[in-house]
Design an enzyme around this catalytic site. Structure first.
Site, PDB file in Angstrom:
ATOM      1  N   LYS A 122      -1.703  34.356 -36.125  1.00  0.00           N
ATOM      2  CA  LYS A 122      -3.007  34.300 -36.076  1.00  0.00           C
ATOM      3  C   LYS A 122      -2.918  35.405 -37.337  1.00  0.00           C
ATOM      4  O   LYS A 122      -3.341  34.964 -37.661  1.00  0.00           O
ATOM      5  CB  LYS A 122      -2.868  35.339 -34.238  1.00  0.00           C
ATOM      6  CG  LYS A 122      -3.676  34.889 -33.956  1.00  0.00           C
ATOM      7  CD  LYS A 122      -3.622  35.942 -32.302  1.00  0.00           C
ATOM      8  CE  LYS A 122      -3.773  35.376 -31.299  1.00  0.00           C
ATOM      9  NZ  LYS A 122      -4.360  36.656 -30.139  1.00  0.00           N
ATOM     10  N   LYS A 135      -6.262  22.997 -28.412  1.00  0.00           N
ATOM     11  CA  LYS A 135      -6.559  23.685 -27.175  1.00  0.00           C
ATOM     12  C   LYS A 135      -7.995  24.540 -27.355  1.00  0.00           C
ATOM     13  O   LYS A 135      -8.963  24.366 -28.321  1.00  0.00           O
ATOM     14  CB  LYS A 135      -5.297  25.107 -27.084  1.00  0.00           C
ATOM     15  CG  LYS A 135      -5.367  25.791 -25.424  1.00  0.00           C
ATOM     16  CD  LYS A 135      -4.621  27.345 -25.553  1.00  0.00           C
ATOM     17  CE  LYS A 135      -5.448  27.914 -26.843  1.00  0.00           C
ATOM     18  NZ  LYS A 135      -4.176  29.377 -26.239  1.00  0.00           N
ATOM     19  N   LYS A 171     -10.536  30.492 -25.903  1.00  0.00           N
ATOM     20  CA  LYS A 171     -12.264  31.415 -26.014  1.00  0.00           C
ATOM     21  C   LYS A 171     -12.749  32.075 -27.693  1.00  0.00           C
ATOM     22  O   LYS A 171     -13.335  32.096 -27.321  1.00  0.00           O
ATOM     23  CB  LYS A 171     -11.544  32.778 -25.543  1.00  0.00           C
ATOM     24  CG  LYS A 171     -10.919  33.147 -24.080  1.00  0.00           C
ATOM     25  CD  LYS A 171     -10.969  34.235 -23.680  1.00  0.00           C
ATOM     26  CE  LYS A 171      -9.888  34.346 -22.536  1.00  0.00           C
ATOM     27  NZ  LYS A 171      -8.019  35.491 -23.678  1.00  0.00           N
TER      28      LYS A 171
HETATM   29  P1  TYM Z   1      -5.513  34.362 -22.441  1.00  0.00           P
HETATM   30  O1  TYM Z   1      -6.267  35.477 -22.393  1.00  0.00           O
HETATM   31  O2  TYM Z   1      -4.858  33.496 -23.701  1.00  0.00           O
HETATM   32  O3  TYM Z   1      -5.397  33.488 -21.105  1.00  0.00           O
HETATM   33  C1  TYM Z   1      -5.290  33.430 -20.439  1.00  0.00           C
HETATM   34  C2  TYM Z   1      -4.508  32.184 -19.282  1.00  0.00           C
HETATM   35  O4  TYM Z   1      -5.327  31.047 -19.602  1.00  0.00           O
HETATM   36  C3  TYM Z   1      -4.367  29.929 -19.983  1.00  0.00           C
HETATM   37  N1  TYM Z   1      -5.123  29.217 -20.798  1.00  0.00           N
HETATM   38  C4  TYM Z   1      -4.877  27.579 -20.430  1.00  0.00           C
HETATM   39  N2  TYM Z   1      -4.369  26.940 -19.884  1.00  0.00           N
HETATM   40  C5  TYM Z   1      -4.964  25.563 -19.983  1.00  0.00           C
HETATM   41  N3  TYM Z   1      -5.620  24.872 -20.920  1.00  0.00           N
HETATM   42  C6  TYM Z   1      -6.804  26.459 -21.998  1.00  0.00           C
HETATM   43  N4  TYM Z   1      -7.151  25.550 -23.050  1.00  0.00           N
HETATM   44  C7  TYM Z   1      -5.735  27.747 -22.126  1.00  0.00           C
HETATM   45  N5  TYM Z   1      -6.289  28.296 -22.424  1.00  0.00           N
HETATM   46  C8  TYM Z   1      -5.988  29.032 -22.366  1.00  0.00           C
HETATM   47  C9  TYM Z   1      -3.368  30.525 -20.581  1.00  0.00           C
HETATM   48  O5  TYM Z   1      -2.274  30.375 -20.649  1.00  0.00           O
HETATM   49  C10 TYM Z   1      -2.892  32.009 -20.185  1.00  0.00           C
HETATM   50  O6  TYM Z   1      -2.579  31.977 -18.378  1.00  0.00           O
HETATM   51  N6  TYM Z   1      -0.812  37.110 -23.293  1.00  0.00           N
HETATM   52  C11 TYM Z   1      -1.993  36.224 -22.405  1.00  0.00           C
HETATM   53  C12 TYM Z   1      -2.510  37.095 -21.486  1.00  0.00           C
HETATM   54  C13 TYM Z   1      -1.216  38.172 -20.669  1.00  0.00           C
HETATM   55  C14 TYM Z   1      -0.363  37.583 -19.597  1.00  0.00           C
HETATM   56  C15 TYM Z   1       0.414  38.846 -19.549  1.00  0.00           C
HETATM   57  C16 TYM Z   1      -0.869  36.519 -19.066  1.00  0.00           C
HETATM   58  C17 TYM Z   1      -0.962  39.586 -21.110  1.00  0.00           C
HETATM   59  N7  TYM Z   1      -0.501  39.772 -19.974  1.00  0.00           N
HETATM   60  C18 TYM Z   1       1.296  38.950 -18.851  1.00  0.00           C
HETATM   61  C19 TYM Z   1       0.669  36.782 -17.924  1.00  0.00           C
HETATM   62  C20 TYM Z   1       1.347  37.536 -17.805  1.00  0.00           C
HETATM   63  C21 TYM Z   1      -2.872  35.480 -22.894  1.00  0.00           C
HETATM   64  O7  TYM Z   1      -3.860  36.001 -24.605  1.00  0.00           O
HETATM   65  O8  TYM Z   1      -3.315  34.463 -22.582  1.00  0.00           O
END
Ligand code: TYM
Length: 332
Positions: A115, A197, A200
């Site tokens: 990032k 990947k 979003k």
């Molecule tokens: P975030 O918002 O980027 O993604 C949310 C969840 O989706 C999964 N994910 C994917 N899984 C498979 N293929 C993909 N292309 C893909 N893109 C995203 C991520 O692995 C995630 O599980 N920091 C975290 C959010 C968070 C969190 C937490 C997660 C904040 N606090 C506490 C677990 C526990 C995040 O940005 O995920």
């Protein structure tokens, strides 16, 4: 027997993608009827502030993400569902954990490095502190399991390290959490660049599928999906595009990769893309109509969030009180 805590979250940036659904939400749904677990899911809105947001848009998007949680079938009677910013203990525990986190370990995080490279004009403190806030999310609830996609594995490791470090420095306080990463679908790839990947924040609309996309949009995006130059339907590292399509199909149908390959065998690439697109459209169709119902009733949405906040705060408050006492802050 005490229930095991499952905790996870999604940050309300961009759109809830098919990647988020398959990598995270689909797994969350599996636990809500299991008596052995108490599941807690947050909208990680404080995390999203590491990137500049337009306030009015951000507020709507966070609400929309919450409605999408509900539309996917997460039941607020069975899970604790809330906004991270509504439970102030997250920010407070982050401070305590900051004081036992080394700059070196935070700056080595892959996501921080990526990032920082992508946005060299906005390498803010929050970006580096992101995994510490995530650790606070998890540790506040004595979480045993964290269902996430594979991209969050490194963040889980730092959460584990911080829990162990705190427990060793003071006395056993935090449960050391384990990641829960599914075998199939832990990393859904971009439809346009299957070596990256599905993200979003991808600016190429054809690369990602939102869980709210129309059937037409879904079919069009899959029709344009990048495959490769031969015509074999096989799962393997040398065939990232086709393998990604097979994975998506297997996840949507809840079958193994081997069974998916068997079902898809013999199709042309055009028919393969159509079959995968149709499986996605079928899976997502009911989500859209439920979503509209939730979004049209903001009062109900906020009432559910308030209820979640109360349940989450109750647990968070107890943990933070314990932590403040252990580090030696004066108690009134
Ligand atoms: P975030 O918002 O980027 O993604 C949310 C969840 O989706 C999964 N994910 C994917 N899984 C498979 N293929 C993909 N292309 C893909 N893109 C995203 C991520 O692995 C995630 O599980 N920091 C975290 C959010 C968070 C969190 C937490 C997660 C904040 N606090 C506490 C677990 C526990 C995040 O940005 O995920």
């Amino acid at each position: 027997m005490e229930k095991k805590i499952i905790y996870s979250g999604i940050q309300p940036t961009g759109l809830v993608t098919l990647g988020n659904y398959i990598g995270a939400l689909q797994n969350w749904l599996k636990f809500q009827d299991d008596e052995n677990y108490q599941c807690i899911y947050s909208i990680a809105d404080l995390h999203s502030l590491t990137v500049r947001q337009v306030p009015a848009e951000f507020r709507n998007r966070a609400l929309s993400f919450f409605a999408q949680y509900l539309a996917c079938g997460l039941d607020p009677q069975k899970n604790i569902m809330y906004f991270q910013s509504h439970v102030h203990e997250h920010a407070e525990l982050t401070w305590i954990l900051n004081c036992i986190t080394y700059i070196g370990e935070a700056s080595r995080m892959t996501q921080f490095k990526e990032k920082s490279q992508k946005h060299p004009d906005n390498i803010n403190m929050g970006l580096m502190d992101y995994p510490v806030l995530m650790a606070a999310d998890i540790l506040l609830y004595n979480t045993a399991l964290v269902p996430v996609g594979v991209d969050q594995k490194q963040h889980l490791e730092i959460a584990r390290d911080l829990a162990i470090r705190f427990n060793n420095a003071y006395s056993p306080t935090f449960t050391v959490p384990e990641p829960l990463i599914s075998k199939v679908g832990a990393k859904i790839m971009s439809l346009q660049n299957p070596t990256a990947k599905m993200s979003k924040s991808d600016t190429n609309a054809n690369a990602t599928v939102s869980i709210l996309d129309s059937e037409d949009d879904i079919m069009r995006k899959f029709k344009k999906a990048v495959t490769d130059s031969d015509n074999e339907i096989r799962f393997g590292e040398d065939k990232p595009g086709v393998s990604n399509l097979i994975t998506i199909y297997a996840s949507c149908k809840s079958i193994s990769i081997d069974d998916a390959v068997k079902e898809l065998q013999g199709l042309s690439y055009a028919s393969l893309k159509e079959a995968v697109g149709a499986s996605v459209a079928e899976l997502l169709a009911p989500i859209k109509s439920r979503y509209n119902d939730f979004m049209n009733d903001k009062e109900q949405l906020l009432a559910i969030a308030k209820n979640g906040q109360e349940q989450a705060s109750y647990i968070a408050r107890k943990t933070l009180r314990k932590v403040y006492k252990k580090v030696g802050l004066v108690q009134l």
